[in-house]
Design an enzyme around this catalytic site. Structure first.
Site, PDB file in Angstrom:
ATOM      1  N   LYS A  22      22.063 -40.978  -7.126  1.00 36.84           N
ATOM      2  CA  LYS A  22      20.864 -41.512  -7.811  1.00 36.84           C
ATOM      3  C   LYS A  22      20.854 -41.036  -9.252  1.00 36.84           C
ATOM      4  O   LYS A  22      20.618 -41.839 -10.177  1.00 36.84           O
ATOM      5  CB  LYS A  22      19.613 -41.004  -7.099  1.00 36.84           C
ATOM      6  CG  LYS A  22      18.316 -41.206  -7.866  1.00 36.84           C
ATOM      7  CD  LYS A  22      17.090 -40.778  -7.100  1.00 36.84           C
ATOM      8  CE  LYS A  22      16.830 -39.315  -7.155  1.00 36.84           C
ATOM      9  NZ  LYS A  22      16.211 -38.798  -8.392  1.00 36.84           N
ATOM     10  N   CYS A 118       0.684 -35.547 -20.237  1.00 35.81           N
ATOM     11  CA  CYS A 118       0.961 -35.651 -21.671  1.00 35.81           C
ATOM     12  C   CYS A 118       2.396 -35.187 -21.911  1.00 35.81           C
ATOM     13  O   CYS A 118       3.109 -34.798 -20.996  1.00 35.81           O
ATOM     14  CB  CYS A 118       0.001 -34.746 -22.435  1.00 35.81           C
ATOM     15  SG  CYS A 118       0.456 -33.026 -22.300  1.00 35.81           S
ATOM     16  N   ASP A 312      17.569 -28.974  -6.907  1.00 29.67           N
ATOM     17  CA  ASP A 312      17.316 -30.076  -5.970  1.00 29.67           C
ATOM     18  C   ASP A 312      17.749 -29.740  -4.549  1.00 29.67           C
ATOM     19  O   ASP A 312      17.555 -30.551  -3.646  1.00 29.67           O
ATOM     20  CB  ASP A 312      18.042 -31.358  -6.422  1.00 29.67           C
ATOM     21  CG  ASP A 312      17.459 -31.880  -7.722  1.00 29.67           C
ATOM     22  OD1 ASP A 312      18.078 -32.773  -8.330  1.00 29.67           O
ATOM     23  OD2 ASP A 312      16.397 -31.388  -8.132  1.00 29.67           O
TER      24      ASP A 312
HETATM   25  C1  EPZ Z   1      16.667 -34.081 -13.683  1.00 23.76           C
HETATM   26  O1  EPZ Z   1      15.293 -34.134 -14.007  1.00 23.76           O
HETATM   27  C2  EPZ Z   1      16.793 -34.628 -12.276  1.00 23.76           C
HETATM   28  N1  EPZ Z   1      16.323 -36.009 -12.253  1.00 23.76           N
HETATM   29  C3  EPZ Z   1      15.957 -33.786 -11.321  1.00 23.76           C
HETATM   30  O2  EPZ Z   1      16.196 -34.292 -10.006  1.00 23.76           O
HETATM   31  C4  EPZ Z   1      16.424 -32.340 -11.393  1.00 23.76           C
HETATM   32  O3  EPZ Z   1      15.580 -31.552 -10.577  1.00 23.76           O
HETATM   33  C5  EPZ Z   1      16.375 -31.841 -12.842  1.00 23.76           C
HETATM   34  O4  EPZ Z   1      17.138 -32.720 -13.687  1.00 23.76           O
HETATM   35  C6  EPZ Z   1      16.941 -30.438 -12.988  1.00 23.76           C
HETATM   36  O5  EPZ Z   1      18.265 -30.422 -12.560  1.00 23.76           O
HETATM   37  C7  EPZ Z   1      17.168 -36.986 -12.618  1.00 23.76           C
HETATM   38  O6  EPZ Z   1      18.317 -36.743 -12.960  1.00 23.76           O
HETATM   39  C8  EPZ Z   1      16.642 -38.398 -12.560  1.00 23.76           C
HETATM   40  P1  EPZ Z   1      15.132 -31.347 -16.853  1.00 23.76           P
HETATM   41  P2  EPZ Z   1      14.809 -33.865 -15.539  1.00 23.76           P
HETATM   42  O7  EPZ Z   1      14.710 -32.057 -18.085  1.00 23.76           O
HETATM   43  O8  EPZ Z   1      15.822 -34.399 -16.480  1.00 23.76           O
HETATM   44  C9  EPZ Z   1      11.824 -28.553 -18.793  1.00 23.76           C
HETATM   45  C10 EPZ Z   1      15.641 -35.186  -7.921  1.00 23.76           C
HETATM   46  O9  EPZ Z   1      15.184 -34.553  -6.965  1.00 23.76           O
HETATM   47  N2  EPZ Z   1      11.683 -29.564 -19.843  1.00 23.76           N
HETATM   48  O10 EPZ Z   1      16.547 -30.868 -16.732  1.00 23.76           O
HETATM   49  O11 EPZ Z   1      13.423 -34.349 -15.656  1.00 23.76           O
HETATM   50  C11 EPZ Z   1      11.331 -29.052 -17.436  1.00 23.76           C
HETATM   51  O12 EPZ Z   1       9.932 -28.873 -17.331  1.00 23.76           O
HETATM   52  C12 EPZ Z   1      15.107 -34.923  -9.315  1.00 23.76           C
HETATM   53  O13 EPZ Z   1      16.583 -36.016  -7.846  1.00 23.76           O
HETATM   54  C13 EPZ Z   1      10.871 -29.281 -20.944  1.00 23.76           C
HETATM   55  O14 EPZ Z   1      10.282 -28.210 -21.052  1.00 23.76           O
HETATM   56  O15 EPZ Z   1      14.823 -32.276 -15.581  1.00 23.76           O
HETATM   57  C14 EPZ Z   1      12.087 -28.173 -16.470  1.00 23.76           C
HETATM   58  O16 EPZ Z   1      11.422 -26.944 -16.342  1.00 23.76           O
HETATM   59  C15 EPZ Z   1      13.843 -34.092  -9.283  1.00 23.76           C
HETATM   60  N3  EPZ Z   1      10.731 -30.229 -21.908  1.00 23.76           N
HETATM   61  C16 EPZ Z   1      13.422 -27.945 -17.200  1.00 23.76           C
HETATM   62  O17 EPZ Z   1      13.214 -28.324 -18.568  1.00 23.76           O
HETATM   63  C17 EPZ Z   1      11.380 -31.434 -21.853  1.00 23.76           C
HETATM   64  O18 EPZ Z   1      11.235 -32.251 -22.778  1.00 23.76           O
HETATM   65  C18 EPZ Z   1      14.577 -28.776 -16.676  1.00 23.76           C
HETATM   66  O19 EPZ Z   1      14.115 -30.126 -16.601  1.00 23.76           O
HETATM   67  C19 EPZ Z   1      12.202 -31.694 -20.729  1.00 23.76           C
HETATM   68  C20 EPZ Z   1      12.344 -30.750 -19.752  1.00 23.76           C
END
Ligand code: EPZ
Length: 437
Positions: A22, A118, A312
């Site tokens: 996915k 937000c 995950d």
């Molecule tokens: C991706 O989400 C995956 N989703 C998630 O899988 C996965 O849990 C995550 O990466 C971490 O590996 C997809 O690939 C579609 P991040 P993403 O940006 O990109 C913080 C599943 O179960 N952050 O790497 O949204 C955030 O809050 C899903 O398949 C900011 O602070 O995750 C988190 O604490 C769930 N500001 C950390 O970074 C931002 O602008 C990592 O999030 C962006 C993120």
């Protein structure tokens, strides 16, 4: 609405087959928007999130067709004449936010709904926005939408450091940078296999990218990108989930075969921790064979960006800890609130508690079937795992969460020996009339 009804106690004999990823398919779909022509993506799983993102892309103009038998997506992005990603679709799936990078890379303008809350709230997108500004975009936030434009219709390119590292922000910034005027640099970039496969697809389209799979990615913008035909990667999280199912619901001493996975995408930490539990694992190029031991050892884990332990797989790991011979913890350093499965696992009898971003599990508490509620994708599959080993029957409600990321899971598990079926049900709206006082 659907639920999964699991009659516990049947052993997982296997074999199980891993489907397409996915979290690689979604950025590959966004990449197709960058090219003026028709792209094909094979091994695409038939999931709610894929269908949702297909609808998001259609709004911008491309024609998207999904041959679900062939698991093949065709995206004709010759026309991209409406650079908008609307709230009613983006709210369903956060990765729709990739349209910010795709539309900025293709059109130099975008109006994309914030994914929920937000920009700076729970599961923020502040890094996506600040990074795009660093690459030359003018960005306003208006009525829950990100309104972005590149002066002169094309991003300049620039340099940005992600703090913390972010999979989605890395993907979005790559989407914007590959067709920018000049050079770009992403520091503290995500190194997940999903991101590497996506970056390699962009290279096949003509993008000039160096440093994929490292923490620093350099991009030289190009004028145009060609459409591609690309095969999606296997889903590493489904592979890890099946390995944990074999370790907990298999017959001790009897190997379970898990086919068509790419085990090198799991990361070494998961493999090391999995081995420490006492399971016997055999890794072959496309097959992982897992044999449950008589006793599972309690092994604590801590999630981290790749190649660390995948967040995950954190919920699924807590179920293994529930069956282990002792006490251990699961700490999530990526998200500090990814424990919505815990109250439901407690309903099933597991001795599990959460303090901050750490769950502590005292293994061995009897697990008894109950009605439990799915809250998010990986939480819901942990409830199915617990139901598989529970004494009695477990009803996992609201499996639309699970359908986002696991294709026909009940069919795969039935064929592998598990007594599980999908049933429709109605949820009460408020107190049903005549409820006794
Ligand atoms: C991706 O989400 C995956 N989703 C998630 O899988 C996965 O849990 C995550 O990466 C971490 O590996 C997809 O690939 C579609 P991040 P993403 O940006 O990109 C913080 C599943 O179960 N952050 O790497 O949204 C955030 O809050 C899903 O398949 C900011 O602070 O995750 C988190 O604490 C769930 N500001 C950390 O970074 C931002 O602008 C990592 O999030 C962006 C993120």
């Amino acid at each position: 609405m659907d639920k999964l009804v699991v009659h516990g106690g049947a052993s997982l004999d296997g074999p199980l087959t891993v489907g397409g990823s996915k979290n690689t398919a979604l950025p590959l779909m966004a990449a197709a928007v960058l090219a003026d022509g028709t792209s094909r993506i094979t091994k695409v799983p038939d999931l709610r999130d894929v269908r949702t993102f297909s609808n998001v892309i259609r709004v911008a103009g491309p024609a998207v067709t999904f041959d679900d038998d062939a698991h093949t997506l065709t995206i004709d992005a010759s026309t991209v004449d409406h650079p908008v990603a609307p709230y009613e679709l983006v709210k369903k799936m956060r990765a729709s936010f990739y349209m910010l990078g795709a539309l900025m890379g293709r059109c130099g303008e975008a109006k994309v709904s914030l994914p929920g809350g937000c920009a700076w709230g729970p599961r923020p997108v502040d890094l996506h926005i600040k990074g795009m500004e660093a690459f030359g975009a003018d960005i306003e936030l208006e009525e829950g939408y990100v309104i972005a434009s590149a002066p002169g219709g094309r991003l300049d390119g620039g340099s940005f450091r992600l703090e913390p590292s972010s999979v989605g922000a890395t993907i979005n910034l790559l989407l914007g940078a590959v067709r920018a005027e000049g050079a770009s640099r992403i520091e503290n970039a995500a190194q997940e296999p999903d991101v590497v496969a996506f970056g390699e697809a962009l290279q096949s389209m003509g993008a000039q990218i160096d440093g994929l799979g490292t923490d620093t990615i350099e991009i030289q913008g190009v004028d145009r990108l060609d459409p591609i035909s690309v095969r999606n990667t296997p889903d590493r999280i489904e592979l890890g989930t099946f390995m944990l199912m074999a370790a907990t619901a298999g017959t001790p001493g009897t190997p379970v075969e898990i086919r068509e996975g790419a085990h090198e995408h799991l990361g070494q930490n998961f493999k090391d921790k999995f081995a420490e539990t006492g399971v016997d694992v055999n890794y072959e190029p496309e097959t992982v064979t897992v044999t449950r031991p008589e006793t599972l050892r309690p092994v604590s884990i801590e999630t981290a960006p790749y190649p660390g332990f995948p967040t995950d797989l954190q919920a699924q790991w807590t179920v293994l800890l529930g069956l282990a011979d002792g006490t251990a913890t699961a700490t999530d350093t990526i998200y500090d609130d990814r424990f919505k499965h815990v109250p439901e696992l407690q309903r099933l009898g597991m001795d599990i508690s959460v303090d901050g971003n750490t769950a502590t599990v005292h293994g061995g508490a009897p697990i008894k079937g109950a009605q439990v509620m799915s809250t998010d994708l990986r939480a819901s599959v942990s409830l199915v795992m617990a139901g598989m080993v529970a004494d009695g029957t477990t009803h996992v409600l609201r499996v639309y969460h699970l359908d986002r990321g696991y294709e026909h899971l009940e069919g795969k598990l039935q064929a592998a020996g598990i007594d599980i079926e999908r049933q429709e049900y109605e949820e009460f709206e408020g107190d049903p009339a005549g409820t006794p006082a």
